[in-house]
Design a protein around this motif. Structure first.
Motif, short mmCIF file in Angstrom:
data_model
loop_
_atom_site.label_atom_id
_atom_site.label_comp_id
_atom_site.label_asym_id
_atom_site.label_seq_id
_atom_site.Cartn_x
_atom_site.Cartn_y
_atom_site.Cartn_z
N LEU B 246 0.84 -1.21 0.00
CA LEU B 246 0.00 0.00 0.00
C LEU B 246 0.87 1.25 0.00
CD1 LEU B 246 -2.72 -1.18 2.55
CD2 LEU B 246 -2.99 -0.91 0.07
N GLU B 247 1.96 1.21 0.76
CA GLU B 247 2.87 2.35 0.81
C GLU B 247 3.48 2.61 -0.57
OE1 GLU B 247 6.09 1.70 3.48
OE2 GLU B 247 6.76 3.79 3.45
N THR B 248 3.86 1.53 -1.24
CA THR B 248 4.46 1.65 -2.58
C THR B 248 3.43 2.18 -3.58
OG1 THR B 248 5.83 -0.25 -2.04
CG2 THR B 248 5.74 0.39 -4.34
N GLU B 249 2.22 1.65 -3.53
CA GLU B 249 1.17 2.10 -4.45
C GLU B 249 0.85 3.58 -4.27
OE1 GLU B 249 -1.53 -1.94 -5.08
OE2 GLU B 249 -2.47 -0.13 -4.28
N ALA B 250 0.94 4.02 -3.02
CA ALA B 250 0.55 5.41 -2.72
C ALA B 250 1.41 6.40 -3.49
CB ALA B 250 0.64 5.65 -1.22
N GLU B 251 2.67 6.04 -3.79
CA GLU B 251 3.55 6.95 -4.52
C GLU B 251 2.96 7.27 -5.89
OE1 GLU B 251 7.34 4.99 -4.75
OE2 GLU B 251 7.49 4.84 -2.56
N ARG B 252 2.32 6.29 -6.51
CA ARG B 252 1.77 6.51 -7.86
C ARG B 252 0.30 6.91 -7.84
NH1 ARG B 252 2.76 1.44 -11.57
NH2 ARG B 252 1.67 2.78 -13.09
N TYR B 253 -0.44 6.39 -6.91
CA TYR B 253 -1.89 6.49 -7.03
C TYR B 253 -2.57 7.31 -5.93
CZ TYR B 253 -1.17 2.64 -10.31
OH TYR B 253 -0.76 1.86 -11.34
N GLY B 254 -1.80 7.80 -4.97
CA GLY B 254 -2.44 8.55 -3.89
C GLY B 254 -2.68 7.70 -2.65
N GLY B 255 -3.18 8.36 -1.61
CA GLY B 255 -3.29 7.76 -0.27
C GLY B 255 -4.01 6.42 -0.24
N ARG B 256 -3.56 5.59 0.63
CA ARG B 256 -4.14 4.26 0.82
C ARG B 256 -4.59 4.10 2.27
NH1 ARG B 256 -4.83 4.18 -3.84
NH2 ARG B 256 -4.05 2.70 -5.39
N VAL B 257 -5.38 3.05 2.54
CA VAL B 257 -5.82 2.74 3.91
C VAL B 257 -5.34 1.35 4.28
CG1 VAL B 257 -7.78 2.41 5.46
CG2 VAL B 257 -7.90 4.15 3.65
N LEU B 258 -4.61 1.25 5.39
CA LEU B 258 -4.31 -0.06 5.98
C LEU B 258 -5.21 -0.21 7.20
CD1 LEU B 258 -2.52 -2.66 6.22
CD2 LEU B 258 -1.09 -1.35 7.81
N SER B 259 -6.12 -1.18 7.13
CA SER B 259 -6.99 -1.40 8.28
C SER B 259 -6.55 -2.65 9.03
CB SER B 259 -8.44 -1.53 7.84
OG SER B 259 -8.62 -2.68 7.06
N LEU B 260 -6.60 -2.58 10.34
CA LEU B 260 -6.39 -3.76 11.17
C LEU B 260 -7.72 -4.06 11.84
CD1 LEU B 260 -2.99 -3.18 13.05
CD2 LEU B 260 -3.43 -4.38 10.90
N SER B 261 -8.19 -5.28 11.70
CA SER B 261 -9.43 -5.68 12.35
C SER B 261 -9.08 -6.62 13.49
CB SER B 261 -10.32 -6.37 11.31
OG SER B 261 -11.47 -6.87 11.95
#
Lengths: 317, 315
Positions: B246-261
């Protein structure tokens, strides 16, 4: 009973167990174990007899295959022929005495194993008569008869007064806990909401829950859920490390339930040695029996705990 | 029967329902989280009551008691979470200065007032998680009954905490076709039941809209550790891998969400809690993370994507 219908609940069923008050991990009285130990550790081998042809109509099938299910019967019987002796050797090597969850009919069928437990100085507590005789659906009188029989049988063969109980095959009735103090039982391991003993509400007398475990139970972890021996050992050691750390502030209890037909196999026994080595190489661990933990708790901490319980219980009776 | 089986009512471009339009994650308008952080970290902690007399049908949520009535074993195992496990989670989060969203059953509010006090004192978000784990929302539920369940849940939580409750998690992630509409009509702003995205998106909910929040199902502790029988080390590896991607994707595509359930009756056990400590310590060491509650993420998303929302919710 109308279980299973969408939205339907039979009015006669309990929603809450209603057996103990809410006493959160924070703000509870401090437990101190003998010699200032942080953690009371006990091993709970389940030494069990499963009948080849148990009566039907107990609410669930006892064997997966039709009679005679020789494969599953013999998988259990392996524990009594081979596994238990290997498990005893391991525990003896590390000077860990056990509290045995004993199907009382073992005294009749294979007294050699029971006598060896006695020779090792192990505690015997009642796990009913057979693991193929559930208490589910029995009347209170029938439950009294079954548990009374198990206590008398164990006393006759070992000279021990039974102090503890675990229902056979984890069966239950709504009221079986109420009957235990009447029969001289002082602790049960059928309730596991805590890492310290918990006073239980019963009709008369006193009863406590001594911590047991579904989570690191060998049959559940390796037998049913398919974890490897190494993975099981890692879980048990991680559990120990956490409770040992927390126990420095407030004494904890760790129970390691065992089944000879699971842990006693050659491919798993090294994991038990590994765990026992880990547990016995730390200072500040009280290697106890469940009875010793219960006795100490009643003497020093039971009244304290009652004072701390909420007035509004986690499900009042 | 044959006619029916060879008739395809919805066979056309788009989806076979009207709650939302199809949208590919790499085509979404980029989101920017506060401070330019690439990943929003959303920690959800379930506060649940599993009744002894829960019905088996229409389905048991994961964790539902299944050993035969009265199942004191499973009951006390789940109850351990509210008595012991959640306080271990609190210690870990407190140590890192993190807050969570607590998804709370109404039954837990009545049974564990002390626990609710501890949650509110920490300034965690309180979200509604239905009446209890024996009251699932499902297709055969009458809308009038479901409305009453939602209202009772919301009222129990708001009255006990004095807080506005904006987030909803259905027990066992079950919904009827009316759930989203009823939630919207009762003032809920997001729901965390659908498991089809890594980002928030808007759903139609009757006359209004409701934000679908991306709560992980596959990486939920109860799914990975209890349902799939994985080790806690495996859980740790998989969560950290998700964070990395998700961190890597965010560089190209914008903010991401990591959820912990998180489930106090799963991760809160002594043999597992140390993994949560390691996961969060590792994630927080990087400066890639915006730790946020569910409502903060939903609000930030909605604040940035007004145009997109209007497009998505066109009939």
């Amino acid at each position: 009973l109308r279980r299973g219908e969408p939205g339907e609940r039979a009015v006669s069923m309990l929603t809450d167990a209603g057996r103990y008050d809410y006493l959160p991990l924070i703000d509870r009285p401090k437990i101190e174990w003998p010699g200032g130990a942080s953690l009371a550790f006990w091993a709970a081998p389940n030494i069990e007899f499963y009948e080849l042809d148990p009566p039907d109509g107990q609410g669930r099938p006892l064997w997966p295959r039709p009679y005679p299910d020789i494969l599953n019967y013999s998988l259990r019987d392996y524990g009594n022929r081979a596994g238990v002796w290997r498990m005893m050797e391991a525990l003896e090597r590390f000077n860990v005495r056990a509290s045995v969850s004993l199907n009382a009919a073992m005294c009749d069928h294979i007294p050699d194993i029971v006598q060896e437990c006695v020779r090792l100085g192990w505690e015997l507590f009642s796990h009913g008569i057979y693991n193929t005789r559930l208490i589910s659906g029995l009347s209170e009188d029938e439950v009294r008869t079954v548990i009374g029989d198990s206590i008398a049988t164990i006393r006759r063969h070992s000279g021990q007064d039974v102090a503890g109980f675990l229902a056979p095959a984890i069966s239950a009735t709504e009221t079986f806990l109420d009957l235990l103090p009447e029969l001289g039982i002082r602790y049960t391991v059928d309730m596991m909401p805590d890492d310290q003993p918990v006073p239980l509400k019963v009709r008369s007398g006193r009863l406590i829950a001594v911590p047991y475990s579904t989570e690191i139970n060998d049959i559940r972890v390796m037998g049913m859920r398919g974890y490897s021996p190494d993975e099981w050992a890692a879980m048990v050691k991680a559990c120990f490390d956490q409770l040992y750390r927390e126990g420095k502030d407030n004494g904890t209890v760790m129970c390691m339930p065992l089944h000879p037909f699971v842990v006693g196999h050659p491919h798993r026994i090294a994991a038990l040695h590994d765990v026992l080595d880990h547990v016995t190489s730390r200072d500040g661990v009280w290697l106890a029996t469940a009875r010793e933990i219960a006795d100490w708790y009643y003497e020093r901490h039971y009244e304290d705990a009652l004072r701390f319980c909420d007035v509004v219980p986690g499900g009042a009776r | 029967m044959t006619d029916d089986r060879l008739t395809y009512r919805h066979r056309r471009r788009g989806l076979d329902h009207n709650w939302f339009e199809y949208e590919a994650i790499f085509g979404r308008a980029p989101l920017a989280w506060p401070g330019g952080r690439p990943v929003a970290l959303w920690i959800s902690v379930a506060v649940e009551f599993f009744p002894l007399d829960a019905p088996a049908l229409p389905f048991r949520p994961l964790g539902g008691l299944d050993r035969g009535y009265p199942d004191f074993w499973s009951y006390s195992n789940r109850d351990y979470g509210n008595r012991i496990g959640i306080y271990r989670i609190m210690r870990v989060l407190d140590g890192l200065g993190l807050r969570a969203t607590a998804a709370v059953n109404a039954a837990a509010v009545r049974r564990f007032p002390r626990l609710i006090t501890e949650i509110v004192r920490r300034d965690w978000e309180i979200a509604a998680h239905g009446l209890d784990m024996g009251h699932v929302h499902h297709g055969a539920l009458a809308a009038v009954d479901e409305r009453a369940m939602i209202e009772e849940t919301r009222d129990t939580l708001t009255q006990a905490t004095g807080l506005a409750v904006k987030g909803w998690y259905s027990p066992g992630r079950g919904e009827s076709i009316d759930t989203l509409r009823l939630l919207c009509e009762n003032g809920f702003e997001y729901a965390a039941d659908w498991a089809n995205d890594d980002l928030p998106y808007m759903m139609k909910a009757g006359a209004g809209t409701i934000c679908a929040m991306p709560l992980t199902h596959e990486l939920a502790d109860r799914v990975l550790l209890v349902h799939h029988n994985r080790t806690v080390e495996d859980y740790e590896r998989q969560v950290l891998e998700a964070f990395h991607v998700l961190e890597t994707e965010a560089e190209r595509y914008g903010g991401r969400v990591l959820s912990l359930s998180l489930s106090p009756w799963v991760i809160g056990y002594p043999h597992r809690i140390v993994a949560l400590e390691r996961i969060l310590a590792s994630i927080m060491k990087s400066d890639a993370v915006w730790p946020a509650t569910g409502i903060a993420i939903a609000d930030t998303y909605k604040g940035q994507t007004g145009r997109q929302i209007a497009r998505n919710t066109q009939a």
